[in-house]
Enzyme design. Structure first.
Site, PDB file in Angstrom:
ATOM      1  N   LYS A 166     -10.345   9.395  -2.581  1.00 51.69           N
ATOM      2  CA  LYS A 166     -10.961   8.725  -3.972  1.00 51.69           C
ATOM      3  C   LYS A 166     -10.971   7.354  -4.307  1.00 51.69           C
ATOM      4  CE  LYS A 166      -8.947  10.300  -7.002  1.00 51.69           C
ATOM      5  NZ  LYS A 166      -8.025   8.776  -7.794  1.00 51.69           N
ATOM      6  N   ARG A 219      -7.170  12.069 -16.199  1.00 47.15           N
ATOM      7  CA  ARG A 219      -6.118  12.895 -15.651  1.00 47.15           C
ATOM      8  C   ARG A 219      -6.272  14.461 -16.550  1.00 47.15           C
ATOM      9  NH1 ARG A 219      -3.099  10.487 -11.893  1.00 47.15           N
ATOM     10  NH2 ARG A 219      -3.444   8.115 -12.294  1.00 47.15           N
ATOM     11  N   ARG A 244       2.575   9.287   6.278  1.00 43.08           N
ATOM     12  CA  ARG A 244       2.032   8.457   5.913  1.00 43.08           C
ATOM     13  C   ARG A 244       3.035   7.655   6.085  1.00 43.08           C
ATOM     14  NH1 ARG A 244      -0.524   6.868   0.008  1.00 43.08           N
ATOM     15  NH2 ARG A 244       1.522   8.120  -0.611  1.00 43.08           N
ATOM     16  N   ARG A 272       8.441   7.499   2.872  1.00 47.18           N
ATOM     17  CA  ARG A 272       8.210   6.997   1.482  1.00 47.18           C
ATOM     18  C   ARG A 272       9.354   8.518   0.590  1.00 47.18           C
ATOM     19  NH1 ARG A 272       4.098   4.827  -2.257  1.00 47.18           N
ATOM     20  NH2 ARG A 272       4.011   6.882  -3.064  1.00 47.18           N
ATOM     21  N   ARG A 324       3.243  17.023  -6.009  1.00 50.40           N
ATOM     22  CA  ARG A 324       2.804  16.994  -6.450  1.00 50.40           C
ATOM     23  C   ARG A 324       1.306  17.860  -6.839  1.00 50.40           C
ATOM     24  NH1 ARG A 324       4.777  12.434  -3.816  1.00 50.40           N
ATOM     25  NH2 ARG A 324       3.207  11.750  -2.484  1.00 50.40           N
TER      26      ARG A 324
END
Ligand SMILES: [Zn+2]
Length: 219
Positions: free
Chosen positions: A16, A92, A129, A161, A172
């Site tokens: 996005k 959001r 990632r 991470r 999430r």
């Protein structure tokens, strides 16, 4: 033709941010994530901008009424988003979507685009990632640094991470879907929604986006 006013919705990992930036450049309007709007407004010294920056500096979530205040200031005459924009990361929540319509005050939002990528695909992207601890450059298990997980740019250690584990990402994404379904329904009911398939090469996805925006603007 008037400059477009666009909202881009999509999961984390759907591409996005990149596509919002390209759209902004293509149509000659500002593309801003909420974080960037906060910083820009704080730099201008606006009341809500400074308030938002205070929360961000402390690593806290910016409360809804302050987020909306900052957006309202940025959309006001003379503000950076007065004429056109691509919003990325806002709204959001359903409440924020309704408030955006209120502060637009008669100016029509052209389109809310849902950049649709199935959960399994973004899960793969995000779980693979890896990020440089030092300069935050992003890599992927399929595109690692040249030498043994050492950053090509700065020599820092490239790691996964803590919040990029599959379990954390899944949580999430689920939260995002729960929050976003009502926003998508809201824009659909108001005839402002476009669904765009976000799977594939970036260039192909971008062409699909331009096609729906231009179709909308040439009504
Ligand atoms: Zn680095």
């Amino acid at each position: 033709m008037a400059l477009p006013r666009l909202v881009l919705l999509g999961k984390q990992g759907a591409g996005k941010g990149t596509q919002a930036a390209r759209l902004g450049e293509y149509y000659g309007v500002l593309h801003l994530s909420t974080g960037e709007i906060f910083r820009a407004q704080a730099a201008q010294g606006t009341a809500f901008g400074l308030e938002a920056k205070r929360y961000m500096d402390e690593g806290e979530l910016v409360p809804d009424e302050i987020v909306i205040g900052v957006i309202e200031e940025a959309l006001a005459p003379g503000g950076p988003l007065e004429d056109g924009f691509v919003l990325d990361g806002f709204p959001r929540t359903l409440h924020q979507a309704q408030e955006l319509d209120r502060v637009l005050d008669g100016r029509q939002l052209d389109l809310a685009i849902n950049l649709d990528v199935p959960r399994g695909i973004v899960l793969d992207r995000l779980a693979g990632r890896r990020v440089c601890e030092n300069c935050q450059r992003v890599y992927h298990v399929n595109m690692p640094p040249e030498v043994d997980w050492t950053c090509d740019t700065c020599g820092g250690r490239v790691v996964q991470r803590d919040d990029d584990t599959e379990e954390a990402i899944d949580r999430r994404l689920q939260l995002y879907e729960e929050q976003t379904v009502p926003i998508i329904d809201y824009y659909r009911e108001h005839g402002m929604l476009a669904q765009v398939n976000g799977v594939g090469e970036g260039d192909d996805v971008f062409k699909r986006l331009v096609k729906v925006v231009d179709a909308r603007r040439c009504r």
